[in-house]
Scaffold this active site. Sequence first.
Site, PDB file in Angstrom:
ATOM      1  N   ARG A  92       0.845  -1.194   0.000  1.00  0.00           N
ATOM      2  CA  ARG A  92       0.000   0.000   0.000  1.00  0.00           C
ATOM      3  C   ARG A  92       0.879   1.242   0.000  1.00  0.00           C
ATOM      4  NH1 ARG A  92      -4.968  -0.090  -1.250  1.00  0.00           N
ATOM      5  NH2 ARG A  92      -5.369   1.767  -0.007  1.00  0.00           N
ATOM      6  N   HIS A 110      12.199  -3.591  -0.137  1.00  0.00           N
ATOM      7  CA  HIS A 110      11.841  -3.615  -1.552  1.00  0.00           C
ATOM      8  C   HIS A 110      12.802  -4.561  -2.282  1.00  0.00           C
ATOM      9  CE1 HIS A 110      10.155  -2.193  -5.275  1.00  0.00           C
ATOM     10  NE2 HIS A 110      11.376  -1.960  -5.732  1.00  0.00           N
TER      11      HIS A 110
END
Length: 219
Positions: A92, A110
């Site tokens: 999100r 990430h």
Amino acid sequence: MNLRLGVLVSGSGSNLQSIIDASEKGFIKSKVCVVISNIPGVYALERAKKHNIPAIVINHKYFKTREDFDRAIVNKLREYNTDLVIMAGFLRIITNVLLDAYPMKIMNIHPALLPSFPGLHVQKKALEYGCKFAGCTVHFADSGVDTGPIIIQGVVPILDNDTEETLSKRILSVEHKIYPQAIKLYEENRLKIIGRRVIVDPPLSPEESIFLTNPMIEK
Ligand code: GAR
């Protein structure tokens, strides 16, 4: 510092598991105090329950705006006295409601070497681009997509016979090492943010590592 970690998830939660394990083994002093998923039924919630950690669903679909959703997240994090927010596969975009409640106290992981390949399906993108190396990044969250100050990065090779699956798996195994490391450096108060740069002070002593990370992994 003995911090209370609030972990935000959307999926399988293997990074969550690496953090729970690091905590139980004493590699980090901090403890996961709550796990919040925006998607019901994901395996990350089961992982939390197995370790008697409160596992809560706050479904973003029931909120009109991103800000309303983030307000609900902040309320829940506060209810559990969260000190540091860990986004672990939390898919999100967050708003200033969350960022202002936890300034420079939100980390994200990430699966790419930022600033290359922000966003989604990044292992496939690195492979298709023809990169020879890929990796993962833990960074402080800001209002951009995968843009905040970088804490630690780990590098893996891309092999000629790699598929998206094999590359993702190789990257994920490094993710599981660098996220606990980033939390450890934070709880030891060793991360100094100077502009975009995050300096590790005092630095880690150089050690052999089976893969390349900066800063290095403490054993
Ligand atoms: C991980 O590869 C994480 O880096 C990625 O989602 C996966 C979650 O796996 N996050 C992002 O792509 C965020 N931009 P997990 O649920 O098994 O930890």
